[in-house]
Design a protein around this motif. Structure first.
Motif, mmCIF file in Angstrom:
data_model
loop_
_atom_site.group_PDB
_atom_site.id
_atom_site.type_symbol
_atom_site.label_atom_id
_atom_site.label_comp_id
_atom_site.label_asym_id
_atom_site.label_seq_id
_atom_site.Cartn_x
_atom_site.Cartn_y
_atom_site.Cartn_z
ATOM 1 N N LEU A 11 11.794 12.194 1.852
ATOM 2 C CA LEU A 11 11.467 12.923 3.091
ATOM 3 C C LEU A 11 10.036 12.653 3.551
ATOM 4 N N GLY A 12 9.548 11.448 3.297
ATOM 5 C CA GLY A 12 8.228 11.060 3.766
ATOM 6 C C GLY A 12 7.088 11.456 2.852
ATOM 7 N N ILE A 13 7.378 12.069 1.737
ATOM 8 C CA ILE A 13 6.306 12.458 0.823
ATOM 9 C C ILE A 13 5.678 11.218 0.194
ATOM 10 N N TYR A 14 6.494 10.193 -0.065
ATOM 11 C CA TYR A 14 6.000 8.912 -0.602
ATOM 12 C C TYR A 14 6.502 7.801 0.321
ATOM 13 N N VAL A 15 5.556 7.048 0.914
ATOM 14 C CA VAL A 15 5.905 5.987 1.858
ATOM 15 C C VAL A 15 5.196 4.694 1.454
ATOM 16 N N LYS A 53 0.858 -1.184 0.000
ATOM 17 C CA LYS A 53 0.000 0.000 0.000
ATOM 18 C C LYS A 53 0.892 1.231 0.000
ATOM 19 N N ARG A 54 0.421 2.278 -0.635
ATOM 20 C CA ARG A 54 1.217 3.492 -0.772
ATOM 21 C C ARG A 54 0.569 4.654 -0.016
ATOM 22 N N TYR A 55 1.402 5.364 0.717
ATOM 23 C CA TYR A 55 0.976 6.554 1.451
ATOM 24 C C TYR A 55 1.719 7.758 0.894
ATOM 25 N N TYR A 56 1.097 8.911 1.021
ATOM 26 C CA TYR A 56 1.682 10.145 0.533
ATOM 27 C C TYR A 56 1.608 11.210 1.614
ATOM 28 N N LEU A 57 2.472 12.189 1.507
ATOM 29 C CA LEU A 57 2.498 13.349 2.415
ATOM 30 C C LEU A 57 2.572 12.905 3.872
ATOM 31 N N TRP A 58 3.605 12.136 4.199
ATOM 32 C CA TRP A 58 3.906 11.681 5.550
ATOM 33 C C TRP A 58 2.809 10.800 6.144
ATOM 34 N N VAL A 111 -2.210 11.048 3.447
ATOM 35 C CA VAL A 111 -3.085 10.716 2.320
ATOM 36 C C VAL A 111 -2.789 9.292 1.914
ATOM 37 N N PRO A 112 -3.717 8.436 1.814
ATOM 38 C CA PRO A 112 -5.110 8.539 2.248
ATOM 39 C C PRO A 112 -5.200 8.399 3.768
ATOM 40 N N LYS A 113 -6.345 8.774 4.290
ATOM 41 C CA LYS A 113 -6.529 8.725 5.739
ATOM 42 C C LYS A 113 -6.407 7.306 6.275
ATOM 43 N N GLN A 114 -7.008 6.346 5.586
ATOM 44 C CA GLN A 114 -6.974 4.952 6.040
ATOM 45 C C GLN A 114 -6.826 4.022 4.846
ATOM 46 N N HIS A 115 -6.112 2.948 5.068
ATOM 47 C CA HIS A 115 -5.993 1.890 4.078
ATOM 48 C C HIS A 115 -6.595 0.621 4.674
ATOM 49 N N PHE A 116 -7.431 -0.043 3.891
ATOM 50 C CA PHE A 116 -8.050 -1.281 4.341
ATOM 51 C C PHE A 116 -7.595 -2.435 3.459
#
Length: 115
Positions: A99-103, A50-55, A58-63
């Protein structure tokens, strides 16, 4: 010097307040259990990302919907389900260099199924 300290404090605050949590859920369409069940001999392991953005904002939750994933293997019931969330070294370095923009976060689901 004060601006420099403020900037470092701001960056540290943003990076330390990120949230990249996966939620493992079921819709209830397939019987699932965390303990062993008789006749559940088909062992399967699923790995995903799963991919997270902006530390992690975004998105708030991943299921991760367990029953949909297990249904894709033609399983009618799942037992002894174990889930884990981890990050590979490559994904860790990608997170640090961006720097946490893409995690990117990895997960693994192992289960025993009844066909």
């Amino acid at each position: 010097m004060i601006r420099y300290n403020f900037l470092i404090t701001l960056i540290f605050s943003i990076l330390s307040s990120s949230c990249t949590t996966l939620h493992f859920k079921s819709k209830g369409t397939i019987p699932l259990g965390v303990g062993p069940k008789r006749g559940h001999n088909f062992i399967k392991e699923f790995r995903g990302e799963k991919r997270y953005y902006l530390w992690g904002l975004v998105p708030k939750q991943h299921f991760v919907l367990l029953d949909e994933m297990i249904d894709d293997y033609g399983i009618s019931s799942g037992a002894n389900i174990s889930v884990s969330e981890y990050q590979t070294w490559i994904n860790f370095f990608i997170s640090v260099f961006s720097l946490g923009i893409y995690v990117p976060k990895n997960y693994r689901v192992k289960f025993y199924g009844l066909r």
